[in-house]
Design a protein around this motif. Structure first.
Motif, PDB file in Angstrom:
ATOM      1  N   HIS A   6       0.808  -1.213   0.000  1.00 21.68           N
ATOM      2  CA  HIS A   6       0.000   0.000   0.000  1.00 21.68           C
ATOM      3  C   HIS A   6       0.846   1.269   0.000  1.00 21.68           C
ATOM      4  O   HIS A   6       1.839   1.377   0.722  1.00 21.68           O
ATOM      5  CB  HIS A   6      -0.883  -0.003   1.260  1.00 21.68           C
ATOM      6  CG  HIS A   6      -1.617   1.273   1.501  1.00 21.68           C
ATOM      7  ND1 HIS A   6      -2.517   1.809   0.606  1.00 21.68           N
ATOM      8  CD2 HIS A   6      -1.602   2.128   2.570  1.00 21.68           C
ATOM      9  CE1 HIS A   6      -3.013   2.925   1.100  1.00 21.68           C
ATOM     10  NE2 HIS A   6      -2.478   3.153   2.283  1.00 21.68           N
ATOM     11  N   SER A  13      -5.595   2.738  -1.845  1.00 16.76           N
ATOM     12  CA  SER A  13      -6.418   3.219  -0.736  1.00 16.76           C
ATOM     13  C   SER A  13      -7.781   2.528  -0.725  1.00 16.76           C
ATOM     14  O   SER A  13      -8.319   2.188   0.333  1.00 16.76           O
ATOM     15  CB  SER A  13      -6.593   4.737  -0.823  1.00 16.76           C
ATOM     16  OG  SER A  13      -5.342   5.388  -0.743  1.00 16.76           O
ATOM     17  N   ARG A  14      -8.344   2.309  -1.915  1.00 15.56           N
ATOM     18  CA  ARG A  14      -9.659   1.660  -1.957  1.00 15.56           C
ATOM     19  C   ARG A  14      -9.591   0.197  -1.564  1.00 15.56           C
ATOM     20  O   ARG A  14     -10.601  -0.402  -1.202  1.00 15.56           O
ATOM     21  CB  ARG A  14     -10.272   1.819  -3.347  1.00 15.56           C
ATOM     22  CG  ARG A  14      -9.423   1.294  -4.486  1.00 15.56           C
ATOM     23  CD  ARG A  14     -10.078   1.672  -5.790  1.00 15.56           C
ATOM     24  NE  ARG A  14      -9.225   1.442  -6.937  1.00 15.56           N
ATOM     25  CZ  ARG A  14      -9.506   1.890  -8.157  1.00 15.56           C
ATOM     26  NH1 ARG A  14     -10.608   2.579  -8.365  1.00 15.56           N
ATOM     27  NH2 ARG A  14      -8.712   1.653  -9.163  1.00 15.56           N
ATOM     28  N   LEU A  16      -8.039  -0.788   1.067  1.00  9.88           N
ATOM     29  CA  LEU A  16      -8.301  -0.750   2.503  1.00  9.88           C
ATOM     30  C   LEU A  16      -9.804  -0.826   2.757  1.00  9.88           C
ATOM     31  O   LEU A  16     -10.267  -1.542   3.657  1.00  9.88           O
ATOM     32  CB  LEU A  16      -7.724   0.527   3.115  1.00  9.88           C
ATOM     33  CG  LEU A  16      -6.200   0.639   3.135  1.00  9.88           C
ATOM     34  CD1 LEU A  16      -5.785   2.057   3.516  1.00  9.88           C
ATOM     35  CD2 LEU A  16      -5.594  -0.372   4.097  1.00  9.88           C
ATOM     36  N   TRP A  17     -10.558  -0.094   1.961  1.00 11.51           N
ATOM     37  CA  TRP A  17     -12.017  -0.144   2.042  1.00 11.51           C
ATOM     38  C   TRP A  17     -12.506  -1.572   1.777  1.00 11.51           C
ATOM     39  O   TRP A  17     -13.311  -2.121   2.539  1.00 11.51           O
ATOM     40  CB  TRP A  17     -12.597   0.847   1.051  1.00 11.51           C
ATOM     41  CG  TRP A  17     -14.098   0.866   0.919  1.00 11.51           C
ATOM     42  CD1 TRP A  17     -15.017   0.221   1.705  1.00 11.51           C
ATOM     43  CD2 TRP A  17     -14.848   1.583  -0.062  1.00 11.51           C
ATOM     44  NE1 TRP A  17     -16.288   0.484   1.270  1.00 11.51           N
ATOM     45  CE2 TRP A  17     -16.210   1.323   0.191  1.00 11.51           C
ATOM     46  CE3 TRP A  17     -14.500   2.420  -1.121  1.00 11.51           C
ATOM     47  CZ2 TRP A  17     -17.238   1.870  -0.595  1.00 11.51           C
ATOM     48  CZ3 TRP A  17     -15.512   2.961  -1.889  1.00 11.51           C
ATOM     49  CH2 TRP A  17     -16.862   2.691  -1.627  1.00 11.51           C
ATOM     50  N   GLU A  20     -11.722  -3.909   4.625  1.00 12.23           N
ATOM     51  CA  GLU A  20     -12.603  -3.655   5.755  1.00 12.23           C
ATOM     52  C   GLU A  20     -14.001  -4.216   5.492  1.00 12.23           C
ATOM     53  O   GLU A  20     -14.674  -4.693   6.407  1.00 12.23           O
ATOM     54  CB  GLU A  20     -12.666  -2.154   6.050  1.00 12.23           C
ATOM     55  CG  GLU A  20     -11.403  -1.591   6.683  1.00 12.23           C
ATOM     56  CD  GLU A  20     -11.153  -2.168   8.068  1.00 12.23           C
ATOM     57  OE1 GLU A  20     -12.116  -2.277   8.854  1.00 12.23           O
ATOM     58  OE2 GLU A  20      -9.994  -2.521   8.360  1.00 12.23           O
ATOM     59  N   GLY A 190     -11.714   2.523   6.251  1.00 10.86           N
ATOM     60  CA  GLY A 190     -10.619   2.487   5.286  1.00 10.86           C
ATOM     61  C   GLY A 190     -10.005   3.852   5.078  1.00 10.86           C
ATOM     62  O   GLY A 190      -8.780   3.991   4.993  1.00 10.86           O
ATOM     63  N   ASP A 194      -6.129   5.092   5.823  1.00 11.21           N
ATOM     64  CA  ASP A 194      -5.314   5.719   4.786  1.00 11.21           C
ATOM     65  C   ASP A 194      -4.797   7.072   5.252  1.00 11.21           C
ATOM     66  O   ASP A 194      -3.621   7.395   5.078  1.00 11.21           O
ATOM     67  CB  ASP A 194      -6.132   5.874   3.506  1.00 11.21           C
ATOM     68  CG  ASP A 194      -5.272   6.222   2.307  1.00 11.21           C
ATOM     69  OD1 ASP A 194      -4.213   5.582   2.131  1.00 11.21           O
ATOM     70  OD2 ASP A 194      -5.651   7.125   1.549  1.00 11.21           O
TER      71      ASP A 194
END
Length: 203
Positions: A6, A13-14, A16-17, A20, A190, A194
């Motif tokens: 990352h 970054s998305r 991380l979303w 989650e 997320g 970030d």
């Protein structure tokens, strides 16, 4: 365990979303990248992505790189999250179509608008307008691209819109869709992860 390679405030970054949303254990491996929009940074030799870009994930001996591939891989590897129709599901074809459309149509249209290419190549304006119509037609049928069900396709499309909203015309329908997606608890978590990681980190 999933490892996400990352770089903050980037295409990873998305992910991380997405992670989650899935809720499976994962770890974040910070890597540095070259950022073409600013000309800063450089590739990290510890990044297993073939081009030393992000996103990339490692899981169970598998490496997946690029957003569409990771969305498809993780939604299949963790079906309990309900983020993508599996093989045999009547909606599978529509789901794959949205993933392919995102990469082949939406991203190029967005980049063309953000770089000024639309002004230099008017023929592209037709395709750009088709992208907007496609999104608005889908949202006329339900709150998400596939009706009432939030899927990995929404994660890709909504995150791209959040990054490049200025590339598309005003649309209350699209803005309401973005708000719905951004207000999902996993999206909020997320974004916080970030933001906490800073702009650029080295491995």
């Amino acid at each position: 365990m999933i490892t996400l390679y990352h770089a903050p405030q980037s295409r990873s970054s998305r992910m991380l979303w997405l992670l989650e949303e899935i809720g499976a254990p994962y770890e974040i491996k910070p890597v540095s990248i070259f950022r073409p929009m600013t000309g800063e940074g450089e590739g990290d030799p510890g990044n297993p992505h073939p081009d030393q870009r992000v996103p990339a994930i490692a899981h169970g001996g598998n490496l997946a790189a690029e957003s569409v591939a990771i969305v498809l891989y993780l939604t299949e590897a963790f079906p309990e999250a309900g983020l993508g129709p599996l093989p045999g599901d009547p909606q599978r074809g529509a789901y794959l179509t949205w993933l392919a459309w995102y990469a082949a149509e939406m991203e190029p249209a967005m980049v063309a608008a953000m770089t000024g290419e639309l002004d230099r190549a008017p023929m592209r304006q037709r395709y750009h307008a088709q992208v907007v119509r496609r999104i608005e037609r889908a949202l006329a049928q339900g709150p998400y691209m596939m009706g009432d069900r939030f899927t990995g396709a929404d994660l890709l499309i909504a995150s791209a819109l959040a990054f490049g909203r200025q590339a598309f015309p005003e649309s209350p329908t699209i803005d309401a869709y973005m708000t719905r997606c951004r207000e999902r608890p996993a999206a909020i978590r997320g974004l916080a992860l970030d933001d906490a990681s800073g702009l650029q980190q080295a491995a």
